[in-house]
Structure formats: structure tokens, C-alpha cells
Design a protein around this motif. Sequence first.
Motif, PDB file in Angstrom:
ATOM      1  N   LEU B 276       0.837  -1.191   0.000  1.00  0.00           N
ATOM      2  CA  LEU B 276       0.000   0.000   0.000  1.00  0.00           C
ATOM      3  C   LEU B 276       0.876   1.248   0.000  1.00  0.00           C
ATOM      4  CD1 LEU B 276      -2.706  -0.766   2.690  1.00  0.00           C
ATOM      5  CD2 LEU B 276      -2.684  -1.338   0.272  1.00  0.00           C
ATOM      6  N   SER B 277       0.290   2.324  -0.482  1.00  0.00           N
ATOM      7  CA  SER B 277       0.992   3.594  -0.410  1.00  0.00           C
ATOM      8  C   SER B 277       0.566   4.325   0.854  1.00  0.00           C
ATOM      9  CB  SER B 277       0.652   4.431  -1.636  1.00  0.00           C
ATOM     10  OG  SER B 277       0.772   5.789  -1.332  1.00  0.00           O
ATOM     11  N   THR B 278       1.554   4.743   1.655  1.00  0.00           N
ATOM     12  CA  THR B 278       1.261   5.476   2.888  1.00  0.00           C
ATOM     13  C   THR B 278       0.357   6.668   2.606  1.00  0.00           C
ATOM     14  OG1 THR B 278       3.590   5.059   3.291  1.00  0.00           O
ATOM     15  CG2 THR B 278       2.411   6.241   4.983  1.00  0.00           C
ATOM     16  N   THR B 279       0.667   7.369   1.524  1.00  0.00           N
ATOM     17  CA  THR B 279      -0.097   8.567   1.194  1.00  0.00           C
ATOM     18  C   THR B 279      -1.563   8.246   0.935  1.00  0.00           C
ATOM     19  OG1 THR B 279       1.889   9.465   0.180  1.00  0.00           O
ATOM     20  CG2 THR B 279      -0.189  10.542  -0.353  1.00  0.00           C
ATOM     21  N   HIS B 280      -1.792   7.207   0.155  1.00  0.00           N
ATOM     22  CA  HIS B 280      -3.173   6.857  -0.160  1.00  0.00           C
ATOM     23  C   HIS B 280      -3.934   6.452   1.098  1.00  0.00           C
ATOM     24  CE1 HIS B 280      -1.950   5.859  -4.566  1.00  0.00           C
ATOM     25  NE2 HIS B 280      -1.942   7.143  -4.299  1.00  0.00           N
TER      26      HIS B 280
END
Lengths: 76, 381
Positions: B276-280
Motif C-alpha cells: 500500500l501507499s502510505t499517502t493513499h
Amino acid sequence: MNQYVDVDALWKVLVVGLAGGVGLVALFAVGMVGLAARTAPNAGSQARVAGLALAVVCFTIVVAGAALGLYVMLKK
Amino acid sequence: MDANALLLGVVVITALGFDFTNGFHDTANAMATSIATGALRPRIAVALSAVLNFAGAFLSLKVAATIASGIVESGAVTLTVVFAGLVGGLAWNLMTWYFGMPSSSSHALIGGVVGATLIAAGSSAVKVDGLMSKVIVPAVLSPVFAAAVAIAGTFLVYRITRNVPESTRSRGFRLGQIGSASLVSLAHGTNDAQKTMGVITLALIANHTIGPGEGTPFWVVAACALTISLGTYIGGWRVIRTLGKGLTEIESPQGFAAEGSSAAVIFAASHFGFPLSTTHVCSGSIMGAGIGKRLAEVRWGVAGRMVTAWLFTIPAAALVGAGAWKGADVIGGTGGVAVIFAVAVVFAAALYLAARRVPVTHANVNAEWTGTLDPEKERVA
């Protein structure tokens, strides 16, 4: 579909995410209720003790849960 | 110093530059809500996040083989491809920072590498399956996941504490926020600093400085940890402002629920190997915290622009990455790489100067949101 999605990992992430992100968060809130009961002006001494106990138990579980999460993530 | 060593040096510097943008771009993920609710003063927040990012980078050294593995054929990866990919990621990070848009640094880097590989080695070198399963599908799912968790968390938190006096409640949740935001910072350091470590390690292997089986040298770990925490400390105030003030108005119980959701989802995902992307995740959580309290609280215009930025991240970074590779290739050799590097530096400096015309700093990051990033706008209106 399964070629693109790791369904197994997906489910686990959702369940663990819910347990931590909703369960622990809600427990923290319950701990706050305990704290509020302890400091309420009209609370009897028993209510204060019960409130404090509730708060201690909840916050301990939350901290332990976070620590466990950290440990599990780093161990791999 | 021969040409190869020079090339390697440029790649390492570019990688650290990317790491730096990664740091300041993502400060917002962990700290935007804590800053918005006043749980931490802005400067303290970025300092705390920087320290935890630094620590996080050292905590776990199971170096993610490389960010690009499984997405492009490893045989196609040359130093110039790595360099061009980094330039693509860097350019996108700076652009989105200028517009105050939270966007995934991992996607920017992947996009850059994919673009450079496409033009360097052709479409057969890009693994579509890997790209779908490791990048695209998680990108669609992760904000939805995080939002769902945050909606449930926020709802419960307000429900459970509805009889708790306001002063106790906001103070308690601010403390909780500090804890959960710290966890997110730590997780960010562990996950994101490793991306750059992986890239530099890849470059060192490609240059035969170290063997394929060898681990990441210590100086790489230290340099990446230091750079990402420096970037975090500088603070991407523009992105922090969008996430903390623009997307939704955040109170401390919501902030706590949002960070709790982010931390839980990031931890779970990194444990189960779901990329997963931390930002998302963090943006999704904040959105969820807005929805969980009252439906109308989310500014859907801002959310829409954010999602649009996410859609363009990979193609845009790929385009820049491809252009950077082509440019370096046409000019040729180390000189070509040096020219592209100089262009990237000029671009970064230009954006920096442009950003100073509408500065967002620790002093005005929490100003009332008036529809734009510009904190001064309200005085005019």
C-alpha cells in the motif's frame, strides 16, 4: 481476477486493519469515558475507582496492541 | 575518477534527492491532523516526525529487494534507467508539492522507472501483471480500506464519548493523536527510507561495486535515514495544509481515529505483504474521518483533485522518466546524464522560487481554508 489480486492478503489486511483501526481506537474512547467518570463532580468513590480501573485497562490494551503491531511489523 | 564512478555518484545523489522529497512530501501523512487540531505545534510535529523517520529507517533492515522488482525485467535495469526513473519520480514529487497535493512517492518512483524502462528496453520489459497486482489494484483499494476503517472508528469514537466533557475529550484525544501519529511516522521511516536504500543498492549492484548477494552497505542506510528525516523536518507545509485543513475540518477525535486507522492499515499491509501507499492510506483515513462525523464535512472538490493527481502520478512520472532517459541517451554517455541532472536541478530551483511567491510555512499552515492553498487569500476577500 485472482491473478491481479492477492485475495488472501487482502482479507487479512482488512480484518487486522479493522481490529486495530476500529477496535483499539474505540477502546481508547472507552478509556476516556472511564477517565471522565473518575473526574465527574458528582461521582461516588466507587464510581471513581471503577472509572480509573476501566481507563487503566483500556489504555493498557491500546498500548499493548500498538506495541504488538510494531513488533509484528518489524519482525518479518 | 572514471566515468562509471561519476555516473554512480550522480545516481546516488539523485536517489538521495528523491529520498529528501519523499520525506518532506510525506510529513503530512503522519502529522497533518495533529498539526490541524493543535495536538502538536507545527515545528514540534515535524521535528518529532523527523526523529521517528530516522529511527524507523534503522529499525528494520530486511531491505525491500528493490521497488522495481516484479514490475520491470531486472535485466533491463541499467544505471541510466535508474537515474531517469528517479528524475521522473523527483519531478512529480516537486510538482505535486508545489500544488499542495498529497501523492504517492512510491507511485512516482515506480512510474519513473516504468517509463524509463519502456523507452530503454521496450514494452516487453514491463511486467503488466506485476504492475497491476503490486501497484494499480492496491492503489484503488487502499484509500477505500482506510476510509472505511476511519469512518467506523470516527463514528464509534464520537458515539462512545458523547457524554465525556469536551475539555477532557479534546485533551485526551490530542494525546492519543500524538501516539498514533508517531506510529505512522515510524512506519513511514521503515517503509519509505528502504525504497531509496533499495534503489541505491540496485545501482551499486548494477555497477558491480557490490555483489548481487551482498546486503545494503551501512553508509547507504545511514545516508537514506538522514536524508529522509531532514526532508521530513523541512516539512511539506503545502501538503500538510491541504490534508489538515483543505480536505476536511478535523477535530482531535477525528484526527485520532484517522491516524489510528492509518497506522493499523499500514502495519497490517506491510506485515501481510500487501503493498500500500502510505499517502493513499492516510488521505483515505482523513477523508473517512470527515465522513464519519457528518457527511457534508468533506470538501469533495479537493478530494476530487487529489484523486485526479493520483491517477496521473504513474503516467506523468513515466513520461518524465522516459524523457529523461531519451535525453540522456541522445546526448550520450555520462555527459548526457550530467545534462539531465542539471536540468532537474534547475527545475527544482524554479519550483522552489515559484513556491516562495505563495509561501506556506509553519506559521500559516493552519490558516482558514478559503478554497485555495494561499493562506493570504482571506485578507483580500
